[in-house]
Write an enzyme that holds these catalytic residues in place. Structure first.
Site, short mmCIF file in Angstrom:
data_model
loop_
_atom_site.label_atom_id
_atom_site.label_comp_id
_atom_site.label_asym_id
_atom_site.label_seq_id
_atom_site.Cartn_x
_atom_site.Cartn_y
_atom_site.Cartn_z
N ASN A 154 0.39 -1.32 -7.71
CA ASN A 154 -0.58 -2.31 -7.26
C ASN A 154 -1.87 -2.07 -8.02
O ASN A 154 -2.57 -1.10 -7.76
CB ASN A 154 -0.81 -2.15 -5.74
CG ASN A 154 -1.95 -3.02 -5.23
OD1 ASN A 154 -2.39 -3.95 -5.91
ND2 ASN A 154 -2.44 -2.70 -4.03
N LYS A 173 -4.53 -3.85 -8.01
CA LYS A 173 -5.72 -4.37 -7.30
C LYS A 173 -6.59 -5.18 -8.28
O LYS A 173 -6.05 -5.80 -9.19
CB LYS A 173 -6.51 -3.21 -6.69
CG LYS A 173 -5.60 -2.25 -5.93
CD LYS A 173 -6.35 -1.28 -5.09
CE LYS A 173 -5.36 -0.30 -4.47
NZ LYS A 173 -5.94 0.48 -3.40
N HIS A 221 -1.64 -6.34 2.41
CA HIS A 221 -2.21 -5.02 2.02
C HIS A 221 -3.42 -4.75 2.92
O HIS A 221 -4.14 -5.67 3.31
CB HIS A 221 -2.63 -5.05 0.55
CG HIS A 221 -2.99 -3.70 0.03
ND1 HIS A 221 -4.23 -3.14 0.23
CD2 HIS A 221 -2.27 -2.78 -0.65
CE1 HIS A 221 -4.25 -1.94 -0.32
NE2 HIS A 221 -3.07 -1.68 -0.86
N GLU A 226 -6.26 -3.73 2.35
CA GLU A 226 -7.55 -4.25 1.85
C GLU A 226 -7.70 -5.73 2.17
O GLU A 226 -8.80 -6.20 2.44
CB GLU A 226 -7.67 -3.96 0.34
CG GLU A 226 -7.91 -2.48 0.09
CD GLU A 226 -7.35 -1.96 -1.22
OE1 GLU A 226 -7.04 -2.77 -2.12
OE2 GLU A 226 -7.22 -0.72 -1.34
N GLU A 250 1.86 2.24 4.53
CA GLU A 250 0.67 2.73 3.87
C GLU A 250 -0.37 3.13 4.91
O GLU A 250 -1.14 2.29 5.38
CB GLU A 250 0.08 1.63 2.97
CG GLU A 250 1.00 1.18 1.88
CD GLU A 250 0.23 0.74 0.64
OE1 GLU A 250 0.47 1.31 -0.41
OE2 GLU A 250 -0.65 -0.13 0.76
N GLY A 282 -6.23 5.40 -1.73
CA GLY A 282 -7.37 5.58 -2.63
C GLY A 282 -8.25 6.75 -2.26
O GLY A 282 -9.37 6.87 -2.77
N SER A 325 -1.99 7.38 -2.16
CA SER A 325 -2.25 8.51 -3.07
C SER A 325 -0.97 9.16 -3.60
O SER A 325 -0.88 10.39 -3.66
CB SER A 325 -3.16 9.52 -2.38
OG SER A 325 -4.40 8.93 -2.06
C1 PEP Z 1 -2.35 0.98 -2.63
O1 PEP Z 1 -3.29 0.36 -3.06
O2 PEP Z 1 -1.41 0.36 -2.12
C2 PEP Z 1 -2.34 2.44 -2.76
C3 PEP Z 1 -1.37 3.10 -2.18
O3 PEP Z 1 -3.36 3.00 -3.50
P1 PEP Z 1 -3.48 4.56 -3.95
O4 PEP Z 1 -2.17 4.95 -4.55
O5 PEP Z 1 -4.58 4.57 -4.94
O6 PEP Z 1 -3.80 5.36 -2.72
#
Ligand code: PEP
Length: 253
Positions: free
Chosen positions: A9, A11, A95, A97, A167, A173, A212
């Protein structure tokens, strides 16, 4: 056996030029991979060019969002119908966000999921708890509620095509990831929720972990029996890191 799926992803990162460079470099590194499905989700602006570059390769292309109507007076939005026209394979829906900054509700997510499926695009539905919810032992209730609401009204045949990404919001992040065992436990709960409503297909639904995931922790995570891949944010912006996650995963299957 479920084929693991590693999706990146991106973003709101990478210009069209940068996106093309990234996928060209990635493709060289993972071109021989067969036992792991690979996907990249660039910005809407780069989708068409990235899809053209990756046509006839082993890398699928996903969008990061849609609106649920096919067309009309919805300024700034794009639809699943438009994405189907350029052969997009996946759409990330719900997601955290989008839920947090754009107030997306589970009802919105459900409408988007139905629209994606109506146009033969597979949704990657994101669910997960906040840190406050985790601390107050609400993780299980939260994911149960989200999964039920997000899949409401789907047929078993449709659910089979869905990917769910667990998630935990506090792990996105932040450099903090859930322990592999804990991610496995929650993903097991998610599968049980799917099984309650769709016993005939629950074992076919792929459930990824996201939060992460990096080259240094991916093996531990991917080794877990309930985890069928990863949704990768930050580490997917670098071809070498993302390829390393994919290649390490191939060794486990
Ligand atoms: C995400 O944006 O779905 C995500 C898991 O980001 P990150 O791997 O940076 O934590």
């Amino acid at each position: 056996m479920r084929k693991p799926f590693i999706a990146g992803n991106w973003k709101m990162n990478k210009s069209v030029t940068e996106a093309k460079e990234l996928v060209s470099s990635l493709q060289k590194k993972v071109k021989d991979v067969e036992n792991v499905e690979i996907g990249v989700c660039p910005t809407a602006l780069a989708l068409s060019e990235v899809k053209n570059l990756l046509a006839d390769t082993n890398i699928k292309v996903g969008a990061q969002n849609i609106y649920w109507e096919d067309s009309g007076a919805f300024t700034g939005e794009i639809s699943a119908e438009m994405l189907a026209d350029i052969n997009i394979d996946y759409i990330i829906i719900g997601h955290s966000e989008r839920r947090q900054y754009f107030n997306e509700s589970d009802q919105d997510v459900n409408r988007k999921v139905k629209s994606a499926l109506a146009h033969q695009i597979k949704p990657i539905i994101c669910v997960g708890e906040t840190l406050t919810e985790r601390k107050s032992q609400e993780t299980e209730n939260k994911v149960r509620f989200q999964v039920k609401a997000d899949l409401a009204g789907l047929t078993a045949d449709e659910v089979k095509k869905v990917v769910i990404a667990y998630e935990p919001i506090w792990a996105i992040g932040t450099g903090e990831s859930a322990t592999a065992e804990e991610a496995n436990r929650v993903i097991g709960i998610i599968r049980d929720v799917v099984r309650d409503e769709y016993p005939q297909v629950a074992d076919k639904v792929r459930i990824q972990y996201g939060g992460s995931v990096k080259p240094h922790n991916c093996i531990e995570i991917m080794k877990q029996p309930e985890i069928d891949g990863a949704l990768v944010g930050g580490a997917s912006l670098d071809a070498a890191s993302f390829a390393e996650i994919v290649l390490k995963t191939t060794e486990l299957y």
